[in-house]
Enzyme design. Structure first.
Site, PDB file in Angstrom:
ATOM      1  CE  LYS A 130      24.988   2.526 -41.661  1.00 28.77           C
ATOM      2  NZ  LYS A 130      23.626   2.872 -41.282  1.00 28.77           N
ATOM      3  NE  ARG A 138      25.362  -2.171 -33.008  1.00 30.50           N
ATOM      4  CZ  ARG A 138      25.634  -1.258 -32.223  1.00 30.50           C
ATOM      5  NH1 ARG A 138      24.635  -0.730 -31.020  1.00 30.50           N
ATOM      6  NH2 ARG A 138      26.663  -0.719 -32.236  1.00 30.50           N
ATOM      7  CE1 TYR A 170      25.449  -6.355 -40.866  1.00 28.97           C
ATOM      8  CE2 TYR A 170      23.365  -5.751 -42.043  1.00 28.97           C
ATOM      9  CZ  TYR A 170      24.292  -5.771 -40.769  1.00 28.97           C
ATOM     10  OH  TYR A 170      23.862  -5.201 -39.402  1.00 28.97           O
ATOM     11  CB  SER A 209      28.124   1.282 -34.783  1.00 31.77           C
ATOM     12  OG  SER A 209      29.258   1.873 -33.807  1.00 31.77           O
ATOM     13  CB  CYS A 231     -14.537  22.290 -62.597  1.00 30.55           C
ATOM     14  SG  CYS A 231     -15.231  23.906 -63.507  1.00 30.55           S
ATOM     15  CB  CYS A 239     -15.006  24.931 -60.030  1.00 30.87           C
ATOM     16  SG  CYS A 239     -13.576  25.565 -60.705  1.00 30.87           S
ATOM     17  CB  CYS A 254     -13.336  26.334 -65.681  1.00 32.12           C
ATOM     18  SG  CYS A 254     -12.307  26.553 -64.213  1.00 32.12           S
ATOM     19  CD  GLU A 283      28.253  -5.829 -47.283  1.00 35.43           C
ATOM     20  OE1 GLU A 283      27.760  -5.247 -46.087  1.00 35.43           O
ATOM     21  OE2 GLU A 283      29.193  -6.659 -47.324  1.00 35.43           O
ATOM     22  CG  ASP A 310      17.385   3.777 -42.284  1.00 38.07           C
ATOM     23  OD1 ASP A 310      17.695   3.393 -41.361  1.00 38.07           O
ATOM     24  OD2 ASP A 310      16.538   4.665 -42.357  1.00 38.07           O
ATOM     25  CE  LYS A 330      29.988  -4.537 -44.186  1.00 35.48           C
ATOM     26  NZ  LYS A 330      29.227  -5.809 -43.961  1.00 35.48           N
ATOM     27  CG  ASP A 351      -0.363 -23.466 -51.132  1.00 33.34           C
ATOM     28  OD1 ASP A 351       0.734 -22.946 -50.847  1.00 33.34           O
ATOM     29  OD2 ASP A 351      -1.132 -22.827 -51.917  1.00 33.34           O
ATOM     30  CB  CYS A 399     -15.301  28.925 -62.941  1.00 33.90           C
ATOM     31  SG  CYS A 399     -15.966  27.258 -63.065  1.00 33.90           S
ATOM     32  CE  LYS A 458      23.893   7.933 -42.074  1.00 36.16           C
ATOM     33  NZ  LYS A 458      23.524   7.059 -40.895  1.00 36.16           N
TER      34      LYS A 458
HETATM   35  S1  IVH Z   1      28.235  -3.919 -41.132  1.00 36.08           S
HETATM   36  C1  IVH Z   1      31.453  -3.453 -39.153  1.00 36.08           C
HETATM   37  N1  IVH Z   1      26.905  -3.993 -43.103  1.00 36.08           N
HETATM   38  O1  IVH Z   1      24.452  -0.090 -39.905  1.00 36.08           O
HETATM   39  C2  IVH Z   1      30.326  -4.108 -38.434  1.00 36.08           C
HETATM   40  N2  IVH Z   1      25.967  -2.797 -41.301  1.00 36.08           N
HETATM   41  O2  IVH Z   1      25.970   1.755 -38.524  1.00 36.08           O
HETATM   42  C3  IVH Z   1      28.950  -3.187 -38.698  1.00 36.08           C
HETATM   43  N3  IVH Z   1      24.051  -1.697 -41.354  1.00 36.08           N
HETATM   44  O3  IVH Z   1      24.323  -1.618 -36.734  1.00 36.08           O
HETATM   45  C4  IVH Z   1      27.828  -3.533 -39.201  1.00 36.08           C
HETATM   46  N4  IVH Z   1      23.560  -2.415 -43.567  1.00 36.08           N
HETATM   47  O4  IVH Z   1      22.502  -1.944 -38.265  1.00 36.08           O
HETATM   48  C5  IVH Z   1      27.004  -3.676 -41.911  1.00 36.08           C
HETATM   49  N5  IVH Z   1      25.808  -3.823 -45.142  1.00 36.08           N
HETATM   50  C6  IVH Z   1      25.573  -3.407 -43.805  1.00 36.08           C
HETATM   51  C7  IVH Z   1      24.755  -2.793 -43.229  1.00 36.08           C
HETATM   52  C8  IVH Z   1      24.870  -2.438 -41.857  1.00 36.08           C
HETATM   53  C9  IVH Z   1      23.109  -1.722 -42.570  1.00 36.08           C
HETATM   54  C10 IVH Z   1      23.449  -1.153 -40.162  1.00 36.08           C
HETATM   55  C11 IVH Z   1      23.516  -1.957 -38.721  1.00 36.08           C
HETATM   56  C12 IVH Z   1      24.714  -1.500 -38.097  1.00 36.08           C
HETATM   57  C13 IVH Z   1      24.687   0.109 -38.362  1.00 36.08           C
HETATM   58  C14 IVH Z   1      26.008   0.573 -38.458  1.00 36.08           C
END
Ligand code: IVH
Length: 685
Positions: A123, A144, A235, A85, A435, A417, A440, A121, A125, A299, A40, A420, A323
């Site tokens: 994924k 995106r 990522y 995607s 209770c 209760c 009971c 990696e 959400d 990947k 700070d 009872c 998934k």
């Molecule tokens: S790679 C290959 N890496 O998943 C290029 N995507 O279904 C695609 N996402 O739109 C992206 N974690 O929103 C990549 N470690 C990760 C990810 C990731 C989450 C999401 C991202 C993308 C969607 C594709």
């Protein structure tokens, strides 16, 4: 010649560099080097200098995250390289098929398949974003959108502390342009808190963390975004000019050096088996993460090979999303029931329209207490968000207030209760309602169910249903009555043959010799779990000694506080409990436990970690977290979640978190897996 202004400008630059470095330590590495107060002070000094010299303020200064007025709408941004995607693999079979295809295409493209490597990696959400950096400075950030064109959310991204406004010097030379890609998300705890706040303010709730993150980022007023604790995992990259990367892993390492938050558990692997194993590990760890992941992204590591493999439509062939089943779901809260627990506490629970969450069908969920229901404003008939926090009990997070029809019924805790009919009492200072009737029937039933349960007397064949049936028929009234049951009595019950009846009678008889700590736990004394029971037995040896002890003496037991001590003391002052103990003793239950010598001999042989508290951090080379915990517990030790002065050892794996820093501060001995195994082995042989 250096002027004062030059000196000020230099100090400003120095402060910015220091603050960037400490932001990175704090937000990205979760391992601060200085105290909040010291931080700070740096920040304040910078603010003051900038106030005195407004001409020196630059947009990448750490003071400039939140600024400006709400936007009239979002501008459009064309991505330098499209945001792709991912194709899904719904199960292991599809994952294997994806791998086989990559191997085949790699060979067809003329590459040596022995060089194939993959990066795993989580994924995340959340929602994908692309951040443009020019010469290391953040310029434009976008969602995106349709993959080609997204919305300009630069001002909002700037408010997220983990978004670097300028890259760290370690990443130099900076590319002329690079699009850094990542996923913005809301941690699970922040999600629940946000929904609670919105309910309190009469606003509609978010159905899941992803919607909450999207709603928070796509705000025309950046001050709203700034108030939401959003975070990002980075990522990858899109367009890059003026710097080359041979592999994806190299990209991730460079991003990390530049100050981007890259998941520490990202791994590079070679074989299909390692891919499958890695996916399994993420699935296992999913519940401990504190943020939602819906799978694992695999990947191909080599970037030239990625280009050679190409894409089918929007889905690159070089990556796949393995998934998981979703952990949140929506369903209807049909009815709120109230059951009575072992200690008389009234527990509300939800009867739900059956729904699949995280791979299992859920039709009921605990609702904790009245206050929790009121805070979440849950009503009978509501559509609600369910979340399975890990592999454990499903939680009702919030109602979907937008979907209300007006026919929903608010909940009121009964004032009698439900078992009872005795008027309930509110314990001052507690949210719970109890209770007070010691006789009971619901309490009695729960007490017996606890007595026979796995962690307690572990009587096989005597489950909740049987206990209820036996109570109904008047064959038992308390736990001691179990020991009087005969094969004839049991064999007369529905669906119980002679054989199972005699098995049950045997199992009951065998339980008479359980270790004393289990028996003490089985009695169901409030606040006495199995761990406390073990501490008490270790200190007092027999039930008789414990029964005679004063509150002071009991609370002198290491690990036993005054509340527990009072509860134990009170238990032995209640005539009903003394009668039960007498009847258990009469029935042949061994309340004295093993003699001291026996216990010492047994202890030295098999419980080398007795009384020791452990904390785990990071990934161990061969043991999963659960395996390590099981080994430690089996050896008599305890595993807790956070480091304190009471911790005896911290077991450190790869990529440890802030627990390591804390352990070092407190001077707590550190162990690696090999040293842990040595300690465990001391009990053998
Ligand atoms: S790679 C290959 N890496 O998943 C290029 N995507 O279904 C695609 N996402 O739109 C992206 N974690 O929103 C990549 N470690 C990760 C990810 C990731 C989450 C999401 C991202 C993308 C969607 C594709």
């Amino acid at each position: 010649m250096a002027t004062t202004d030059d000196a000020v400008a230099a100090r400003i630059e120095e402060l910015r560099a220091l603050i960037r470095h400490h932001d990175y330590r704090y937000y990205v590495l979760d391992s601060p080097e200085i105290s909040d107060a010291e931080y700070d002070a740096l920040f304040r000094e910078l603010e003051e200098l900038e106030q005195a010299h407004p001409e020196l303020i630059t947009p990448d200064s750490p003071t400039q995250r939140v600024g400006g007025e709400p936007l009239p709408g979002f501008a459009q941004v064309r991505h330098g390289e499209p945001m792709l995607s991912l194709a899904n693999a719904k199960n292991e079979e599809e994952l294997r098929a994806w791998h086989a295809r990559v191997v085949r295409l790699t060979a067809e493209a003329g590459w040596d398949t022995r060089d194939l490597r993959f990066v795993l990696e989580p994924k995340i959400d959340g929602l994908a974003v692309s951040l443009r950096y020019e010469e290391g400075r953040f310029t434009v950030g976008a969602t995106r959108g349709n993959g080609e064109i997204g919305e300009d959310v630069t001002l909002n991204l700037r408010t997220i502390p983990v978004v670097p406004l300028a890259m760290l010097p370690a990443a130099a030379p900076f590319p002329r342009v690079v699009e850094v890609r990542g996923e913005v998300y809301l941690p699970l705890e922040a999600f629940s808190r946000l929904n609670e706040q919105r309910l309190a303010a009469g606003e509609s709730t978010f159905a899941n963390p992803r919607n909450a993150a999207a709603g928070s980022l796509r705000q025309l007023d950046p001050r709203v975004t700034a108030s939401r604790p959003l975070s990002v995992w980075f990522y990858g990259i899109g367009l890059v000019e003026g710097r080359q990367f041979a592999t994806h892993y190299e990209v991730l390492e460079w991003l990390r050096a530049a100050g981007f938050r890259v998941n520490p558990d990202v791994r590079r692997v070679e074989s299909l088996e390692a891919i499958v194993e890695g996916c399994r590990r993420w699935q296992e760890r999913r519940s401990e993460l504190g943020y939602d992941i819906d799978g694992v992204v695999v990947k191909v590591d080599d970037r030239a090979l990625q280009a050679a493999l190409g894409a089918v439509g929007r889905d690159p062939r070089w990556a796949v999303a393995y998934k998981f089943a979703p952990t949140t779901a929506q369903t209807r809260l049909l009815k709120i029931h109230v059951s009575v627990g072992r200690t008389g506490v009234l527990n509300p629970w939800a009867e739900l329209e059956p729904v699949e969450v995280g791979g299992v069908t859920v039709e009921r969920a605990t609702l904790h207490n009245e206050e929790d229901i009121r805070r979440k404003d849950l009503r009978e008939g509501d559509m609600v968000i369910l979340q399975r926090a890990g592999d454990v009990i499903p939680q009702v997070v919030a109602p979907l207030t937008d979907l209300r029809t007006g026919a929903e019924k608010p909940f009121h805790m009964p004032d009698h209760c439900p078992s009872c009919g005795t008027p309930v009492v509110r314990v001052p200072g507690e949210v719970a309602v109890r209770c007070p009737n010691p006789d009971c029937p619901a309490k009695r039933a729960e007490a017996i169910k606890h007595f026979v349960s796995k962690g307690a007397m572990d009587i096989e064949g005597v489950g909740e249903k049987l206990v209820e049936r036996l109570l109904e028929l008047g064959l038992i009234r308390d736990a001691a009555d179990l020991y009087r049951l005969t094969v004839e009595q049991l064999a007369h019950l529905e669906r119980l043959g002679e054989k199972s009846a005699s098995n049950i009678v045997n199992a009951i008889a065998q339980s008479k010799k359980r270790p004393l700590a289990r028996i003490l736990f089985a009695l169901g004394i409030p606040h006495v779990g199995i761990e406390n029971a073990e501490l008490l037995v270790r200190r007092f040896g027999s039930l008789e000694t414990l029964q005679k002890a004063s509150v002071e003496e009991i609370s002198q037991t290491p690990g036993i506080g005054p509340v527990i001590a009072q509860s134990v003391y009170d238990y032995f002052r209640d005539q009903r409990n003394l009668d039960l103990l007498a009847r258990l003793r009469e029935a042949g239950v061994d309340l004295e436990g093993p003699k001291e010598e026996e216990e010492a001999a047994a202890g030295a042989g098999t419980r080398p970690l007795a009384g020791k508290t452990f904390v785990l951090t990071g990934t161990l080379p061969t043991l999963t977290r659960q395996e390590a915990t099981d080994l430690i517990t089996a050896a008599g030790g305890r595993v807790t979640g956070s480091v304190s002065a009471k911790t005896d050892y911290v077991v450190v794996g790869e990529e440890p978190g802030s627990k390591l820093t804390r352990a070092e501060e407190l001077g707590i001995p550190l162990l690696n897996e090999a040293r842990l195994r040595e300690l465990l082995a001391q009990g053998e042989g």
